[in-house]
Design a protein around this motif. Structure first.
Motif, PDB file in Angstrom:
ATOM      1  N   ARG A   1       0.908  -1.052  -0.054  1.00  0.00           N
ATOM      2  CA  ARG A   1      -0.108   0.299  -0.034  1.00  0.00           C
ATOM      3  C   ARG A   1       1.008   1.203  -0.120  1.00  0.00           C
ATOM      4  O   ARG A   1       0.447   2.145  -0.796  1.00  0.00           O
ATOM      5  N   ILE A   2       1.946   1.180   0.807  1.00  0.00           N
ATOM      6  CA  ILE A   2       3.001   2.456   0.785  1.00  0.00           C
ATOM      7  C   ILE A   2       3.397   2.657  -0.572  1.00  0.00           C
ATOM      8  O   ILE A   2       3.432   3.830  -1.182  1.00  0.00           O
ATOM      9  N   ARG A   3       3.941   1.569  -1.130  1.00  0.00           N
ATOM     10  CA  ARG A   3       4.577   1.667  -2.503  1.00  0.00           C
ATOM     11  C   ARG A   3       3.491   2.409  -3.576  1.00  0.00           C
ATOM     12  O   ARG A   3       3.869   3.044  -4.386  1.00  0.00           O
ATOM     13  N   GLU A   4       2.222   1.692  -3.492  1.00  0.00           N
ATOM     14  CA  GLU A   4       1.242   2.257  -4.373  1.00  0.00           C
ATOM     15  C   GLU A   4       0.806   3.619  -3.991  1.00  0.00           C
ATOM     16  O   GLU A   4       0.821   4.493  -4.946  1.00  0.00           O
ATOM     17  N   ALA A   5       1.002   4.163  -2.862  1.00  0.00           N
ATOM     18  CA  ALA A   5       0.709   5.427  -2.629  1.00  0.00           C
ATOM     19  C   ALA A   5       1.670   6.423  -3.161  1.00  0.00           C
ATOM     20  O   ALA A   5       1.484   7.313  -3.517  1.00  0.00           O
ATOM     21  N   GLU A   6       3.115   5.745  -3.003  1.00  0.00           N
ATOM     22  CA  GLU A   6       4.192   6.839  -3.287  1.00  0.00           C
ATOM     23  C   GLU A   6       4.154   6.838  -4.962  1.00  0.00           C
ATOM     24  O   GLU A   6       4.600   7.869  -5.522  1.00  0.00           O
ATOM     25  N   ARG A   7       3.910   5.646  -5.468  1.00  0.00           N
ATOM     26  CA  ARG A   7       3.632   5.850  -7.126  1.00  0.00           C
ATOM     27  C   ARG A   7       2.815   6.719  -7.360  1.00  0.00           C
ATOM     28  O   ARG A   7       2.981   7.418  -8.455  1.00  0.00           O
ATOM     29  N   SER A   8       1.562   6.919  -6.856  1.00  0.00           N
ATOM     30  CA  SER A   8       0.532   7.715  -7.077  1.00  0.00           C
ATOM     31  C   SER A   8       1.284   9.182  -6.898  1.00  0.00           C
ATOM     32  O   SER A   8       0.827   9.914  -7.761  1.00  0.00           O
ATOM     33  N   ASP A   9       1.821   9.465  -5.861  1.00  0.00           N
ATOM     34  CA  ASP A   9       2.172  10.699  -5.644  1.00  0.00           C
ATOM     35  C   ASP A   9       3.257  11.196  -6.571  1.00  0.00           C
ATOM     36  O   ASP A   9       3.415  12.380  -7.169  1.00  0.00           O
ATOM     37  N   ILE A  10       4.354  10.105  -7.054  1.00  0.00           N
ATOM     38  CA  ILE A  10       5.261  10.336  -7.991  1.00  0.00           C
ATOM     39  C   ILE A  10       4.287  10.904  -9.415  1.00  0.00           C
ATOM     40  O   ILE A  10       4.832  11.754 -10.064  1.00  0.00           O
ATOM     41  N   ALA A  11       3.636  10.079  -9.628  1.00  0.00           N
ATOM     42  CA  ALA A  11       2.891  10.073 -10.886  1.00  0.00           C
ATOM     43  C   ALA A  11       2.067  11.413 -11.092  1.00  0.00           C
ATOM     44  O   ALA A  11       2.257  12.210 -12.024  1.00  0.00           O
ATOM     45  N   SER A  12       1.487  11.891  -9.981  1.00  0.00           N
ATOM     46  CA  SER A  12       0.834  12.984 -10.057  1.00  0.00           C
ATOM     47  C   SER A  12       1.728  14.318 -10.005  1.00  0.00           C
ATOM     48  O   SER A  12       1.451  15.360 -10.838  1.00  0.00           O
ATOM     49  N   HIS A  13       2.918  14.231  -9.522  1.00  0.00           N
ATOM     50  CA  HIS A  13       3.675  15.592  -9.469  1.00  0.00           C
ATOM     51  C   HIS A  13       4.436  15.341 -10.692  1.00  0.00           C
ATOM     52  O   HIS A  13       4.664  16.675 -11.103  1.00  0.00           O
TER      53      HIS A  13
END
Length: 446
Positions: free
Chosen positions: A256-268
């Motif tokens: 879940r943490i990795r998925e949240a980080e990927r989402s944040d990176i993609a958004s940025h």
């Protein structure tokens, strides 16, 4: 009546108890209200009404819940008061009367406490009168005493059994109250921890007294050994299952943490890099504008990757943040690439720091205007005693002694700004090899 006449809509029957408890119809200027433990409660119907006409004066009963923000123990009496539309004192007196019937009221109250849901807190609810809360506590004490005496008289049970049961009930009540009002699984203060600890201790002590009173001490050792052996066996069997469950939960949490980080990176990246690349494609015929956009995006991406964004978010409240803001403004205004290094820049920006940073800014503006280069270096250090700053470029250079009197940039914006506060400015410049301006400012109070 003719056959074509329209029959009137059927009217649902009204119970006599409902009609009697409804009271007079609502006045023209607002809905009718009735007393409740948390102030006047509107007696209107809920949002979803059954089909059919509702007679005048009909009152729908609200949902039966526990009102914990107006409670003495668990909010059961307050919830019944709001549900029935009577005073909470009358409900509590009825519970005390039931408690004197061999503890039937205590059992009823406990069952309602467990089964009824808790009502959400109302922001507009008036505070509970302290006198009413004291009266409620007194009635609780009377109910407990009456329940104990009536139970002893009807069952011929001694205090050696009743007292441990009361201790267990008191401990369980403390713990239930904590988790009812706290709203969280874990206590939030030292008082909450003390309440939970005291409740658990009372429960354990009461149960231990009840159990030990029924066990022969001669057989206690063998019983304890049997319990310990059983617990050891259960532990040996459950350790592999527990470890596997623990590892599974850890893996799920990491995923879940990795998925949240990927989402944040993609958004940025979408909001910054991709947008800048689109602008660069549109401005491809303007090399200067393309270089400026690329430099700004590089600076923003570096700040985001290496944590400088946390300093930038605070604006110019720190020396490092002020340098970042200043460098970004100059790069956007003049297209000058500035490489900065800040050491000890977590201190606040005062008058002394503003003077040094203002001189650094003016030196960088001179580089952009007169040095004939597109890069510059800035170094700022705060060692706790002296704030030092250096601005270097590899441009055209100049002779400080040959500067005309009408040029006030170096004399006023740099030297006077620093030297008027007790600092020193050193200028080293060589024609064709560049310039270095050094600034040293003693910090105030040192």
């Amino acid at each position: 009546m003719s056959e074509n006449a329209t029959d009137p809509a059927p009217v649902e029957p009204v119970r006599a108890s409902d009609a009697e408890s409804a009271g007079p119809p609502a006045p023209a200027d607002g809905p009718a209200t009735r007393p409740g433990p948390r102030g006047p409660v509107p007696s209107g119907a809920p949002a979803l009404r059954p089909p059919g006409a509702v007679p005048a004066g009909f009152r729908w009963y609200p949902r039966l819940t526990r009102v914990t923000d107006a409670s003495v123990v668990g909010g059961v009496c307050a919830g019944l008061s709001e549900h029935l539309g009577v005073k909470v004192t009358h409900v509590r007196l009825a519970m005390v009367l039931f408690a004197t019937l061999s503890g039937a009221g205590v059992v009823l109250y406990s069952a309602l406490w467990v089964l009824l849901p808790s009502a959400p807190a109302r922001a507009d609810a008036p505070p509970v009168d302290p006198r009413e809360r004291r009266h409620g506590k007194a009635l609780v004490a009377v109910a407990m005493v009456g329940a104990v005496l009536s139970f002893m008289l009807t069952t011929a049970t001694g205090l050696n059994v009743i007292v441990p049961v009361l201790v267990v009930a008191l401990g369980a009540g403390l713990v239930w109250q904590q988790y009812d009002r706290g709203g969280k699984v874990s206590p939030r203060s030292a008082f909450d921890w003390a309440r939970v600890t005291a409740g658990a201790t009372l429960v354990v002590v009461g149960l231990a007294v009840v159990v030990l009173g029924q066990v022969e001490f001669a057989a206690l050792r063998s019983s304890l050994l049997a319990v310990v052996a059983t617990l050891v066996g259960v532990g040996l069997l459950s350790v592999p299952v527990g470890l596997r469950l623990w590892h599974s939960l850890e893996e799920e949490r990491a995923a879940r943490i990795r998925e949240a980080e990927r989402s944040d990176i993609a958004s940025h990246l979408h909001d910054s890099v991709l947008q800048t690349l689109a602008l660069i494609q549109k401005r491809s015929d303007d090399p200067a504008q393309v270089a400026r956009l690329a430099r700004r995006q590089e600076r923003e991406l570096r700040q985001w990757l290496f944590g400088a964004g946390s300093r930038m978010s605070s604006g110019a409240t720190t020396v490092a943040g002020a340098v970042e803001v200043m460098v970004g403004d100059l790069e956007d205004a003049y297209g000058l690439r500035i490489d900065q290094v800040v050491v000890g820049g977590d201190g606040a920006v005062g008058d002394t720091e503003e003077a040094v940073l203002g001189a650094v800014r003016e030196a960088l503006v001179n580089v952009a205007k007169h040095a004939g280069v597109d890069t510059a270096d800035v170094f700022v250090e705060n060692d706790g005693r002296v704030l030092s700053a250096f601005v270097r470029d590899r441009g055209a250079g100049f002779d400080p002694d040959a500067i005309s009197a009408d040029r006030h940039g170096l004399a006023q914006s740099i030297r006077h700004r620093v030297e008027s506060r007790g600092g020193t400015v050193t200028v080293r410049s060589t024609l064709g090899r560049g310039t270095e301006i050094g600034i040293e400012m003693p910090l105030e109070g040192e």
